[in-house]
Design a protein around this motif. Structure first.
Motif, mmCIF file in Angstrom:
data_model
loop_
_atom_site.group_PDB
_atom_site.id
_atom_site.type_symbol
_atom_site.label_atom_id
_atom_site.label_comp_id
_atom_site.label_asym_id
_atom_site.label_seq_id
_atom_site.Cartn_x
_atom_site.Cartn_y
_atom_site.Cartn_z
ATOM 1 N N HIS A 277 5.728 9.728 9.103
ATOM 2 C CA HIS A 277 6.867 8.975 8.863
ATOM 3 C C HIS A 277 6.498 8.105 7.704
ATOM 4 C CE1 HIS A 277 9.797 5.744 8.840
ATOM 5 N NE2 HIS A 277 11.014 6.888 8.959
ATOM 6 N N LEU A 278 7.178 7.701 6.479
ATOM 7 C CA LEU A 278 6.603 6.855 5.665
ATOM 8 C C LEU A 278 6.354 5.367 6.014
ATOM 9 C CD1 LEU A 278 6.461 6.975 2.561
ATOM 10 C CD2 LEU A 278 8.470 5.803 2.211
ATOM 11 N N GLY A 279 7.162 4.865 6.896
ATOM 12 C CA GLY A 279 6.877 3.524 7.352
ATOM 13 C C GLY A 279 5.759 3.369 7.899
ATOM 14 N N THR A 280 5.046 4.582 8.800
ATOM 15 C CA THR A 280 3.676 4.231 9.132
ATOM 16 C C THR A 280 2.760 4.080 8.186
ATOM 17 O OG1 THR A 280 3.195 6.662 9.057
ATOM 18 C CG2 THR A 280 4.346 5.762 10.956
ATOM 19 N N HIS A 281 2.746 4.227 6.742
ATOM 20 C CA HIS A 281 1.936 4.209 5.766
ATOM 21 C C HIS A 281 1.542 2.778 5.489
ATOM 22 C CE1 HIS A 281 1.620 8.497 4.542
ATOM 23 N NE2 HIS A 281 2.533 8.689 5.342
ATOM 24 N N TRP A 282 2.523 1.930 5.761
ATOM 25 C CA TRP A 282 2.295 0.186 5.659
ATOM 26 C C TRP A 282 1.249 0.019 6.790
ATOM 27 C CZ3 TRP A 282 6.791 2.007 3.946
ATOM 28 C CH2 TRP A 282 7.290 1.480 2.624
ATOM 29 N N VAL A 283 1.262 0.583 8.148
ATOM 30 C CA VAL A 283 0.758 0.208 9.213
ATOM 31 C C VAL A 283 -0.727 0.833 9.138
ATOM 32 C CG1 VAL A 283 0.639 0.778 11.427
ATOM 33 C CG2 VAL A 283 2.685 0.577 10.827
ATOM 34 N N ALA A 284 -1.008 1.849 8.421
ATOM 35 C CA ALA A 284 -2.303 2.466 8.494
ATOM 36 C C ALA A 284 -3.121 1.630 7.621
ATOM 37 C CB ALA A 284 -2.253 4.046 7.784
ATOM 38 N N ASP A 285 -2.593 1.116 6.313
ATOM 39 C CA ASP A 285 -3.471 0.424 5.338
ATOM 40 C C ASP A 285 -3.574 -0.964 6.105
ATOM 41 O OD1 ASP A 285 -3.080 2.484 3.803
ATOM 42 O OD2 ASP A 285 -2.140 1.433 2.082
ATOM 43 N N ALA A 286 -2.529 -1.493 6.759
ATOM 44 C CA ALA A 286 -2.927 -2.684 7.547
ATOM 45 C C ALA A 286 -4.023 -2.777 8.521
ATOM 46 C CB ALA A 286 -1.720 -3.353 7.984
ATOM 47 N N ALA A 287 -3.813 -1.732 9.165
ATOM 48 C CA ALA A 287 -4.787 -1.716 10.410
ATOM 49 C C ALA A 287 -6.261 -0.981 10.124
ATOM 50 C CB ALA A 287 -4.354 -0.355 11.379
ATOM 51 N N SER A 288 -6.384 -0.411 8.827
ATOM 52 C CA SER A 288 -7.663 -0.130 8.183
ATOM 53 C C SER A 288 -8.291 -1.188 7.755
ATOM 54 C CB SER A 288 -7.515 0.951 7.051
ATOM 55 O OG SER A 288 -7.202 2.189 7.800
ATOM 56 N N SER A 289 -7.633 -2.230 7.394
ATOM 57 C CA SER A 289 -8.292 -3.386 6.484
ATOM 58 C C SER A 289 -8.776 -4.343 7.946
ATOM 59 C CB SER A 289 -7.165 -4.192 5.833
ATOM 60 O OG SER A 289 -6.692 -3.609 4.628
ATOM 61 N N VAL A 290 -7.920 -4.251 8.847
ATOM 62 C CA VAL A 290 -8.285 -5.143 10.153
ATOM 63 C C VAL A 290 -9.636 -4.387 10.587
ATOM 64 C CG1 VAL A 290 -7.675 -5.776 12.472
ATOM 65 C CG2 VAL A 290 -6.062 -5.908 10.574
ATOM 66 N N ARG A 291 -9.707 -3.150 10.660
ATOM 67 C CA ARG A 291 -10.830 -2.364 11.308
ATOM 68 C C ARG A 291 -12.006 -2.984 10.437
ATOM 69 N NH1 ARG A 291 -13.074 2.214 13.546
ATOM 70 N NH2 ARG A 291 -14.805 2.816 12.356
ATOM 71 N N ARG A 292 -12.106 -3.243 8.995
ATOM 72 C CA ARG A 292 -13.148 -3.453 8.245
ATOM 73 C C ARG A 292 -13.597 -4.781 8.598
ATOM 74 N NH1 ARG A 292 -10.409 -0.353 4.329
ATOM 75 N NH2 ARG A 292 -9.303 -2.200 3.646
ATOM 76 N N LYS A 293 -12.639 -5.867 8.796
ATOM 77 C CA LYS A 293 -13.061 -7.011 9.132
ATOM 78 C C LYS A 293 -13.624 -7.103 10.587
ATOM 79 C CE LYS A 293 -9.175 -9.274 6.761
ATOM 80 N NZ LYS A 293 -7.975 -10.069 6.720
ATOM 81 N N LEU A 294 -13.241 -6.349 11.600
ATOM 82 C CA LEU A 294 -13.753 -6.387 12.850
ATOM 83 C C LEU A 294 -15.162 -5.824 12.899
ATOM 84 C CD1 LEU A 294 -10.723 -4.892 14.692
ATOM 85 C CD2 LEU A 294 -11.744 -6.997 15.360
ATOM 86 N N ILE A 295 -15.465 -4.816 11.814
ATOM 87 C CA ILE A 295 -16.711 -4.338 12.006
ATOM 88 C C ILE A 295 -17.741 -5.179 11.268
ATOM 89 C CG2 ILE A 295 -18.180 -2.499 10.816
ATOM 90 C CD1 ILE A 295 -15.841 -0.315 11.409
ATOM 91 N N GLU A 296 -17.221 -5.839 10.212
ATOM 92 C CA GLU A 296 -17.929 -6.813 9.509
ATOM 93 C C GLU A 296 -18.459 -8.018 10.597
ATOM 94 O OE1 GLU A 296 -15.705 -8.585 6.318
ATOM 95 O OE2 GLU A 296 -15.921 -6.511 5.233
#
Length: 473
Positions: A277-296
């Protein structure tokens, strides 16, 4: 006399538009839509629901047949080819999305391609003819959606392609059939009686049938109108016509044919990077950015240290699924996409495989995930946002927000990324030669003398076997 009603005005425009009305931008945008739709449709032929509708459709036969995408071994009557290929396009929710909200291409392209093959013995349909018919079908959908403010939001009651998609398919097929104004009106009236399907079937195998039926029913409506079947000549004007679907329906006449302003010139589509669903594409990009911060911060993804995950999205009930148990439910789950993107860093076709849906790490993270619906976050694909926050047991919180994901009409896919998506999808079903043949044909579509070459590639025949058929004007 035709312009006295909105329905008559639409019929006049459908009949009167010609290839000279197409702008360069409309041609380029629609070719991107066609390429993407063919790719997701070819990938969709491998799904369980597509196999089921093929099995069903094989009980029908006729003297005229059209290609079932990805299959050299059998063909179907044009109506059922449109149906099966339309189901394939939407079977993974990987097809394009427009604003106001609908999936515009999947309802139109399978119908017009199936119809071009029905003509092939008597009359060649050029690539420009196909482009014009496709764009007429897209335009009618957009204009109808603009008759309602309600349509600008993510739907709540019915799935838009089953209404405007059916009408768009009928308009596109009426254009290819060169129907006069009276028969164009009848095609729209007949199509309206096929329109509508409840949104309750979202996240099930039935939802892809919506797009397949829109393609099939639009084609059927145009064929019946061709034979003289009559309907209400004011179907677009009446509260009991198209107004039955919208509480605030306010129909308007279309612009004049002189320098016609296409909606696709003003509003591009969103092309998805993963099938959900298109609405989940905002979610994916935000969550992927948070993952990068967590790993850093932690060097590794700290799954065991996560206290809670908050996902701020609009309230869209049919995409609020805390514990999805099937691929279709997962594709309609804000929570699933947030957790998958946090675990993996990105989303893909494989994200929705059963082993990934049911893996323990994801289930553990789903239990810690909660949605919030800020009052300023409206359920519209034009202006919604997503904010994902992960709080660790030590109290640290990591957040990020996505206002426009890559692939949205404000941030469209680059040509090379669209090609990669198409090639990845198509190559799972077709040979490299056939895949490249489709790519070349679509990119040169306005110059192609006989558009049936596209169907030959879609069936799986190789490009070398078709070198003599691909004539450019």
């Amino acid at each position: 006399m035709w312009a006295k009603t909105v329905t008559g005005n639409f019929a006049n425009v459908i009949h009167g538009l010609n290839a000279n009305h197409l702008t360069d931008q409309v041609i380029q945008r629609s070719k991107r839509m066609i390429l993407d739709t063919l790719g997701v449709g070819l990938l969709g032929t491998s799904t369980e629901i597509c196999h089921k509708v093929i099995q069903y459709s094989k009980i029908y036969s006729s003297d005229i047949s059209s290609t079932t995408w990805g299959h050299l071994d059998f063909r179907l009557p044009p109506l059922y080819a449109a149906f099966v290929n339309g189901v394939a396009v939407h079977s993974m929710d990987f097809d394009d999305t427009w604003h106001p909200a609908t999936h515009p291409s999947g309802a139109v392209l399978p119908a017009v391609i199936a119809l071009t093959e029905a003509f092939s013995q008597k009359k060649k349909i050029s690539g420009l003819d196909l482009l014009l018919a496709f764009n007429v079908g897209i335009e009618v959908q957009g204009r109808l959606l603009h008759f309602s403010s309600e349509a600008r939001n993510i739907p709540k009651r019915f799935h838009p392609p089953t209404v405007v998609g059916t009408m768009g398919s009928a308009a596109a097929c009426a254009k290819l059939l060169a129907l006069d104004q009276l028969k164009c009106k009848n095609a729209l009236a007949i199509a309206a009686s096929y329109a509508g399907a409840p949104l309750a079937n979202a996240a099930t195998q039935t939802k892809p049938l919506h797009v397949g039926n829109a393609a099939k029913h639009g084609l059927e409506a145009a064929c019946l109108a061709l034979l003289g079947v009559q309907g209400n000549g004011q179907i677009l004007d009446m509260e009991s016509g198209m107004g039955a679907f919208y509480t605030d329906y306010n129909p308007q006449t279309l612009p004049t044919l002189q320098s016609y302003p296409w909606l696709l010139d003003q509003q591009d589509v969103a092309i998805k990077r993963f099938p959900a669903h298109l609405g989940t594409h905002w979610v994916a990009d935000a969550a992927s950015s948070v993952r990068r911060k967590l790993i850093e911060h932690n060097n590794l993804f700290p799954l065991d240290k996560i206290e809670k995950v908050i996902v701020k999205v609009p309230e869209v009930r049919y995409v609020n699924r805390p514990t999805p148990n099937s691929e279709h439910e997962a594709r309609h789950s804000f929570q699933f996409v947030a957790c998958s993107a946090l675990l993996d860093g990105s989303m893909s076709v494989q994200s929705f495989a059963s082993e990934n849906i049911h893996r323990p790490a994801l289930r553990e993270l789903l239990c810690k995930t909660h949605l919030q619906h800020p009052p300023d976050n409206k359920p519209s694909f034009e202006n919604l946002y997503c904010e994902v926050s992960v709080t660790l047991q030590d109290g640290y919180t990591f957040s990020d927000r996505c206002d426009t994901f890559y692939g949205h009409w404000r941030k469209p896919l680059r040509k090379e990324d669209l090609e990669k998506k198409f090639q990845s999808n198509a190559s799972r079903v077709l040979s490299a030669e056939a895949t490249e043949g489709i790519l070349e044909t679509v990119y040169n579509l306005e110059k192609v003398e006989d558009s049936s070459v596209l169907s030959t590639f879609l069936s799986g025949q190789s490009a070398t076997a078709l070198s003599e058929k691909l004539h450019l004007l």
